[in-house]
Design a protein around this motif. Structure first.
Motif, PDB file in Angstrom:
ATOM      1  N   VAL A  11      -7.252   4.450   3.329  1.00 13.34           N
ATOM      2  CA  VAL A  11      -5.850   4.869   3.264  1.00 13.34           C
ATOM      3  C   VAL A  11      -5.103   4.107   2.163  1.00 13.34           C
ATOM      4  O   VAL A  11      -4.388   4.704   1.350  1.00 13.34           O
ATOM      5  N   ALA A  12      -5.272   2.785   2.101  1.00 12.06           N
ATOM      6  CA  ALA A  12      -4.557   1.969   1.114  1.00 12.06           C
ATOM      7  C   ALA A  12      -4.943   2.367  -0.315  1.00 12.06           C
ATOM      8  O   ALA A  12      -4.069   2.558  -1.176  1.00 12.06           O
ATOM      9  N   PHE A  13      -6.250   2.502  -0.574  1.00 10.04           N
ATOM     10  CA  PHE A  13      -6.677   2.898  -1.918  1.00 10.04           C
ATOM     11  C   PHE A  13      -6.238   4.328  -2.234  1.00 10.04           C
ATOM     12  O   PHE A  13      -5.897   4.642  -3.363  1.00 10.04           O
ATOM     13  N   GLY A  14      -6.228   5.189  -1.236  1.00 14.33           N
ATOM     14  CA  GLY A  14      -5.766   6.564  -1.435  1.00 14.33           C
ATOM     15  C   GLY A  14      -4.283   6.621  -1.768  1.00 14.33           C
ATOM     16  O   GLY A  14      -3.862   7.356  -2.657  1.00 14.33           O
ATOM     17  N   VAL A  15      -3.481   5.830  -1.072  1.00 10.39           N
ATOM     18  CA  VAL A  15      -2.037   5.781  -1.346  1.00 10.39           C
ATOM     19  C   VAL A  15      -1.804   5.197  -2.734  1.00 10.39           C
ATOM     20  O   VAL A  15      -0.978   5.708  -3.499  1.00 10.39           O
ATOM     21  N   LEU A  16      -2.529   4.147  -3.088  1.00 10.21           N
ATOM     22  CA  LEU A  16      -2.402   3.549  -4.413  1.00 10.21           C
ATOM     23  C   LEU A  16      -2.737   4.571  -5.499  1.00 10.21           C
ATOM     24  O   LEU A  16      -2.023   4.697  -6.490  1.00 10.21           O
ATOM     25  N   GLU A  17      -3.798   5.333  -5.280  1.00 10.68           N
ATOM     26  CA  GLU A  17      -4.187   6.361  -6.254  1.00 10.68           C
ATOM     27  C   GLU A  17      -3.118   7.445  -6.369  1.00 10.68           C
ATOM     28  O   GLU A  17      -2.787   7.882  -7.469  1.00 10.68           O
TER      29      GLU A  17
END
Length: 148
Positions: A11-17
């Motif tokens: 989720v965190a990497f997806g939101v960052l992307e």
């Protein structure tokens, strides 16, 4: 417990992307997703971490050439078209008065003198650089002007 950590990483990497205009963390999303799957299947922590790293590096290696190829296509801008071109002064260029315009490549541009000299209407100039929407010009060398 690791299920939640890997899910949080996805989720965190997806939101960052999603929050950036460039590909900065998509490879970590893939790596964390594979590690999450391994965690659900009961894999050891060292294997989850190894899969995360291997998949992340693999996705990065696969995507990087595509990004380079996509970024290699440059689109010409007005800057590319007019820098170095000869223009004609259509409004006296006076940097102190904040006036001046030139006609180049079918368009009229606000212009300023590169060296601060006043350039009268009709002077042939060369576009040297652009700052914002202003062209900075210098007089065309005498040897390259046409004789009538």
């Amino acid at each position: 417990m690791m299920n939640w950590i890997w899910l949080g990483a996805v989720v965190a990497f997806g939101v960052l992307e999603a929050a950036t205009a460039a590909l900065v963390s998509i490879w970590f999303v893939g790596g964390a997703a594979v590690a999450l799957l391994a965690s659900f299947l009961g894999a050891a922590l060292w294997l989850q971490i190894a899969l995360f790293l291997a998949v992340s590096v693999g996705i990065l290696a696969a995507v990087r050439p595509l990004i380079k190829r996509a970024n290699a296509k440059t689109v010409p801008t007005n800057l590319d078209r007019v820098i170095g071109c000869t223009a004609r002064v259509t409004e006296e260029i006076d940097n102190e008065a904040g006036t001046g315009a030139v006609y180049v490549e079918g368009k009229t541009w606000t212009a300023r003198s590169s060296d601060g000299t006043v350039l009268p209407i009709g002077t042939r100039v060369i576009a040297e650089r652009m700052e914002g929407v202003k062209l900075y010009v210098k007089p065309e060398p005498i040897s390259s002007t046409r004789q009538s």
